[in-house]
Motif scaffolding. Structure first.
Motif, PDB file in Angstrom:
ATOM      1  N   TYR A  88      46.892  55.560  50.054  1.00 54.10           N
ATOM      2  CA  TYR A  88      47.337  55.517  51.440  1.00 54.10           C
ATOM      3  C   TYR A  88      46.175  55.247  52.389  1.00 54.10           C
ATOM      4  N   THR A  89      45.077  55.992  52.221  1.00 53.80           N
ATOM      5  CA  THR A  89      43.975  55.881  53.183  1.00 53.80           C
ATOM      6  C   THR A  89      43.303  54.511  53.129  1.00 53.80           C
ATOM      7  N   ASP A  90      43.209  53.916  51.931  1.00 53.64           N
ATOM      8  CA  ASP A  90      42.564  52.607  51.824  1.00 53.64           C
ATOM      9  C   ASP A  90      43.439  51.487  52.357  1.00 53.64           C
ATOM     10  N   THR A  91      44.732  51.721  52.454  1.00 56.71           N
ATOM     11  CA  THR A  91      45.638  50.671  52.921  1.00 56.71           C
ATOM     12  C   THR A  91      46.084  50.879  54.370  1.00 56.71           C
ATOM     13  N   LEU A  92      46.288  52.121  54.757  1.00 55.64           N
ATOM     14  CA  LEU A  92      46.813  52.400  56.098  1.00 55.64           C
ATOM     15  C   LEU A  92      45.784  53.028  57.029  1.00 55.64           C
ATOM     16  N   GLY A  93      44.682  53.514  56.473  1.00 55.38           N
ATOM     17  CA  GLY A  93      43.679  54.152  57.300  1.00 55.38           C
ATOM     18  C   GLY A  93      43.620  55.647  57.047  1.00 55.38           C
ATOM     19  N   PRO A  94      42.554  56.315  57.546  1.00 60.83           N
ATOM     20  CA  PRO A  94      42.359  57.754  57.295  1.00 60.83           C
ATOM     21  C   PRO A  94      43.540  58.619  57.722  1.00 60.83           C
ATOM     22  N   TRP A  95      44.249  58.165  58.762  1.00 61.79           N
ATOM     23  CA  TRP A  95      45.353  58.981  59.263  1.00 61.79           C
ATOM     24  C   TRP A  95      46.440  59.185  58.211  1.00 61.79           C
ATOM     25  N   ALA A  96      46.530  58.268  57.221  1.00 62.88           N
ATOM     26  CA  ALA A  96      47.606  58.313  56.224  1.00 62.88           C
ATOM     27  C   ALA A  96      47.343  59.336  55.131  1.00 62.88           C
ATOM     28  N   HIS A  97      46.168  59.989  55.198  1.00 64.96           N
ATOM     29  CA  HIS A  97      45.838  60.991  54.186  1.00 64.96           C
ATOM     30  C   HIS A  97      46.921  62.068  54.116  1.00 64.96           C
ATOM     31  N   TYR A  98      47.323  62.552  55.254  1.00 69.97           N
ATOM     32  CA  TYR A  98      48.326  63.626  55.275  1.00 69.97           C
ATOM     33  C   TYR A  98      49.725  63.102  54.977  1.00 69.97           C
ATOM     34  N   LEU A  99      49.966  61.832  55.300  1.00 70.79           N
ATOM     35  CA  LEU A  99      51.249  61.232  54.936  1.00 70.79           C
ATOM     36  C   LEU A  99      51.389  61.211  53.420  1.00 70.79           C
ATOM     37  N   PHE A 100      50.303  60.869  52.730  1.00 71.27           N
ATOM     38  CA  PHE A 100      50.336  60.875  51.274  1.00 71.27           C
ATOM     39  C   PHE A 100      50.587  62.279  50.728  1.00 71.27           C
ATOM     40  N   LEU A 101      49.893  63.254  51.292  1.00 72.11           N
ATOM     41  CA  LEU A 101      50.048  64.620  50.791  1.00 72.11           C
ATOM     42  C   LEU A 101      51.499  65.083  50.918  1.00 72.11           C
ATOM     43  N   VAL A 102      52.132  64.745  52.038  1.00 72.65           N
ATOM     44  CA  VAL A 102      53.544  65.107  52.222  1.00 72.65           C
ATOM     45  C   VAL A 102      54.407  64.418  51.160  1.00 72.65           C
ATOM     46  N   GLY A 103      54.139  63.118  50.917  1.00 70.09           N
ATOM     47  CA  GLY A 103      54.906  62.404  49.905  1.00 70.09           C
ATOM     48  C   GLY A 103      54.671  62.953  48.507  1.00 70.09           C
ATOM     49  N   ALA A 104      53.404  63.274  48.189  1.00 69.04           N
ATOM     50  CA  ALA A 104      53.085  63.816  46.872  1.00 69.04           C
ATOM     51  C   ALA A 104      53.766  65.160  46.656  1.00 69.04           C
ATOM     52  N   ILE A 105      53.762  65.989  47.685  1.00 65.96           N
ATOM     53  CA  ILE A 105      54.418  67.300  47.574  1.00 65.96           C
ATOM     54  C   ILE A 105      55.916  67.119  47.335  1.00 65.96           C
ATOM     55  N   ALA A 106      56.534  66.165  48.058  1.00 69.79           N
ATOM     56  CA  ALA A 106      57.970  65.926  47.886  1.00 69.79           C
ATOM     57  C   ALA A 106      58.284  65.483  46.464  1.00 69.79           C
ATOM     58  N   VAL A 107      57.455  64.568  45.926  1.00 66.70           N
ATOM     59  CA  VAL A 107      57.695  64.044  44.577  1.00 66.70           C
ATOM     60  C   VAL A 107      57.515  65.129  43.521  1.00 66.70           C
ATOM     61  N   LEU A 108      56.380  65.818  43.583  1.00 72.42           N
ATOM     62  CA  LEU A 108      56.057  66.798  42.546  1.00 72.42           C
ATOM     63  C   LEU A 108      56.928  68.044  42.645  1.00 72.42           C
ATOM     64  N   TYR A 109      57.197  68.478  43.866  1.00 74.67           N
ATOM     65  CA  TYR A 109      58.009  69.674  44.054  1.00 74.67           C
ATOM     66  C   TYR A 109      59.417  69.443  43.526  1.00 74.67           C
ATOM     67  N   SER A 110      59.925  68.224  43.738  1.00 72.93           N
ATOM     68  CA  SER A 110      61.269  67.915  43.245  1.00 72.93           C
ATOM     69  C   SER A 110      61.315  68.003  41.722  1.00 72.93           C
ATOM     70  N   THR A 111      60.238  67.583  41.068  1.00 77.88           N
ATOM     71  CA  THR A 111      60.195  67.646  39.607  1.00 77.88           C
ATOM     72  C   THR A 111      60.193  69.087  39.123  1.00 77.88           C
ATOM     73  N   ILE A 112      59.465  69.941  39.832  1.00 80.46           N
ATOM     74  CA  ILE A 112      59.456  71.360  39.466  1.00 80.46           C
ATOM     75  C   ILE A 112      60.855  71.946  39.622  1.00 80.46           C
ATOM     76  N   ILE A 113      61.551  71.569  40.686  1.00 79.92           N
ATOM     77  CA  ILE A 113      62.915  72.050  40.891  1.00 79.92           C
ATOM     78  C   ILE A 113      63.793  71.659  39.706  1.00 79.92           C
ATOM     79  N   GLY A 114      63.703  70.378  39.328  1.00 83.43           N
ATOM     80  CA  GLY A 114      64.513  69.912  38.208  1.00 83.43           C
ATOM     81  C   GLY A 114      64.197  70.641  36.913  1.00 83.43           C
ATOM     82  N   SER A 115      62.912  70.849  36.645  1.00 90.39           N
ATOM     83  CA  SER A 115      62.513  71.527  35.404  1.00 90.39           C
ATOM     84  C   SER A 115      62.883  73.000  35.420  1.00 90.39           C
ATOM     85  N   ALA A 116      62.611  73.660  36.542  1.00 87.40           N
ATOM     86  CA  ALA A 116      62.890  75.096  36.631  1.00 87.40           C
ATOM     87  C   ALA A 116      64.379  75.385  36.596  1.00 87.40           C
ATOM     88  N   ALA A 117      65.195  74.396  36.955  1.00 85.90           N
ATOM     89  CA  ALA A 117      66.640  74.580  36.886  1.00 85.90           C
ATOM     90  C   ALA A 117      67.192  74.274  35.506  1.00 85.90           C
TER      91      ALA A 117
END
Length: 491
Positions: free
Chosen positions: A342-371
């Protein structure tokens, strides 16, 4: 299974689907989703619009699939191999869905779970079949994978909000591990399918939009790709040094063996088999079953589309942004490396945008597995005679208990190893090997318990044959490679 009478043409089937599931009367317990009763039958929808309202299991599956395979393994493979293995991404997501649908069709027709079906495939080892034993061994390896997924989520939270100490420092990682695991346990404490489906839907929509839009926007940045780059990804070769990533990716991207197994449980809990009703050998029951199988196929294909879009997007992103810079995600720095997308393509500001997306992706997987995993282990304990799987209350009690116990166990693996990429790859290889056993079980159950009427479609049969052959070849190659017997330049 008694052969039904000859079916009437579709034009003669005038059955209006209900708008939604009828409410459960106050004071009456909800029906057991794993029991087939004549009182629970329901006419299947006959239009696409009506069928869409009954989708759901595929979204739960997508939530479980996309996080570990797509964000971590697929992006890492793209970073390491460039566009060369784009062909494997397409094959990985395409060939496995047909085995998934065949296993789910058997479940709808029989009302049995996948693990119950595996126990019917000999030779048997005590009370269970050899495939059940293999599943138990695979799930031990998958615990490392789930720990890696928790680790990725924890690392993203630690970078965004360290709370205690420095980002990615041990105090911060431990605190966030506790918070993430506790949130999952609280969310799934009821063990209800509806809760899982709603949580999965929200996260699937979020990560799909974020990922696909970023991949489509890359040509507008300094890391854009060309048509020739995409074309080079279909040379059907495996570059030296990438075989480990490739095997793990095939096992873990798209629908893996554990997701195929789990999908049968979600189809049962959604109601597809219960609404088809018990097999009484009548034409009406056969017609209902055909209708709900069509809904299941639509659900599976919708899930396949989401998984394919996300898988291709993550791979292209890794190949376009990380590969030219020789950046391969490793250890706890995985999240930091992936954030460069994200940061190399959109700029430093996108760092937190990536973190939000990564959390959404990974957290959803934990939900699926834990269920899902507590259901699989509860069913396994039932097959072993430890738990009465047919007792609704006993089953729910054990599922809730395991929902509390298993996620902390996975988290402990992460805190000791702290290498999410390697942990996920280990689970991916195990899943790839188990795929072969699932294929064998599907063909055995198809031959012994599915009436010829339901397997008469030659196109679906051909797709199943191709899918099974591809999975078997990759599975055999995986086993040979594990024991140092791999062949070819890529090994």
């Amino acid at each position: 299974m008694s052969p039904p009478r000859e079916s009437r043409p579709d034009t003669d089937r005038a059955a209006a689907p209900p708008a939604s599931a009828p409410p459960v009367p106050v004071g009456q317990a909800e029906p057991d989703p794993y029991a087939l009763r004549a009182d629970d039958v329901r006419e299947p929808p006959t239009t696409l619009r009506a069928s869409i309202r009954y989708l759901g299991p595929g979204m739960v599956l997508s939530a479980a699939v996309v996080g570990s395979g797509e964000l971590i393994t697929t992006t890492a493979l793209g970073a390491k191999a460039g566009f060369a293995l784009l062909w494997l991404v397409v094959i990985s997501t395409l060939v496995k869905v047909w085995v998934q649908m065949e296993l789910a069709r058997w479940t709808i027709l029989t009302g049995k779970t996948a693990l119950t079906g595996y126990s019917q495939v000999g030779p048997r080892i005590g009370r269970i079949g050899w495939i059940n034993v293999l599943w138990i061994l695979m799930d031990v390896a998958k615990m490392l994978q789930r720990g890696g997924i928790i680790g990725g989520t924890v690392a993203a939270f630690s970078i965004m909000f360290p709370i205690v100490g420095e980002p990615l420092g041990t105090p911060s990682l431990v605190v966030w591990t506790v918070l993430v695991v506790a949130s999952i346990v609280l969310l799934l404490r009821t063990g209800r399918y509806a809760t899982v489906e709603k949580a999965a839907f929200l996260t699937v929509v979020a990560f799909t939009l974020i990922t696909v839009l970023l991949a489509l926007g890359l040509p507008l940045t300094g890391f854009g790709y060309r048509a020739s780059d995409l074309a080079s990804g279909f040379s059907f070769t495996i570059p030296a040094g990438t075989i480990g990533f490739a095997v793990a990716m095939f096992g873990i991207t798209g629908v893996g063996s554990d997701e195929m197994t789990t999908y049968t449980y979600w189809c049962l809990e959604k109601g597809y088999a219960r609404w088809a009703g018990p097999d009484d050998g009548t034409e009406e029951r056969a017609r209902r079953a055909e209708g709900w199988i069509r809904v299941m196929r639509l659900d599976a294909l919708a899930s396949w589309l989401v998984c394919t879009l996300c898988t291709l997007s993550f791979y292209v992103i890794g190949a376009s942004v990380l590969h030219p810079q020789n950046l391969v995600p490793q250890g706890n720095q995985m999240i930091v490396t992936l954030s460069r997308i994200y940061t190399d393509t959109l700029g430093p500001w996108a760092h937190y945008l990536f973190l939000v997306g990564a959390i959404a992706v990974l957290y959803s997987t934990i939900i699926g597995s834990a269920a899902s995993v507590p259901r699989l282990w509860t069913n396994t304990l039932g097959l072993l005679g430890v738990v009465d799987w047919g007792d609704l209350r006993a089953r729910q009690r054990v599922i809730r208990l395991l929902t509390v116990v298993l996620p902390p166990l996975w988290a402990v693996f992460y805190l000791f190893i702290q290498s999410p990429v390697v942990m996920v790859q280990i689970g991916g290889v195990a899943s790839g090997v188990f795929l072969v056993a699932v294929v064998l079980a599907v063909w055995r159950l198809r031959a012994t318990e599915i009436d010829p009427r339901f397997r008469a479609n030659r196109w679906l049969t051909a797709a199943l044959v191709i899918s099974s052959a591809a999975i078997t070849l990759l599975g055999v190659y995986s086993v040979l490679d594990v024991f140092g017997l791999g062949v070819g330049s890529g090994s």
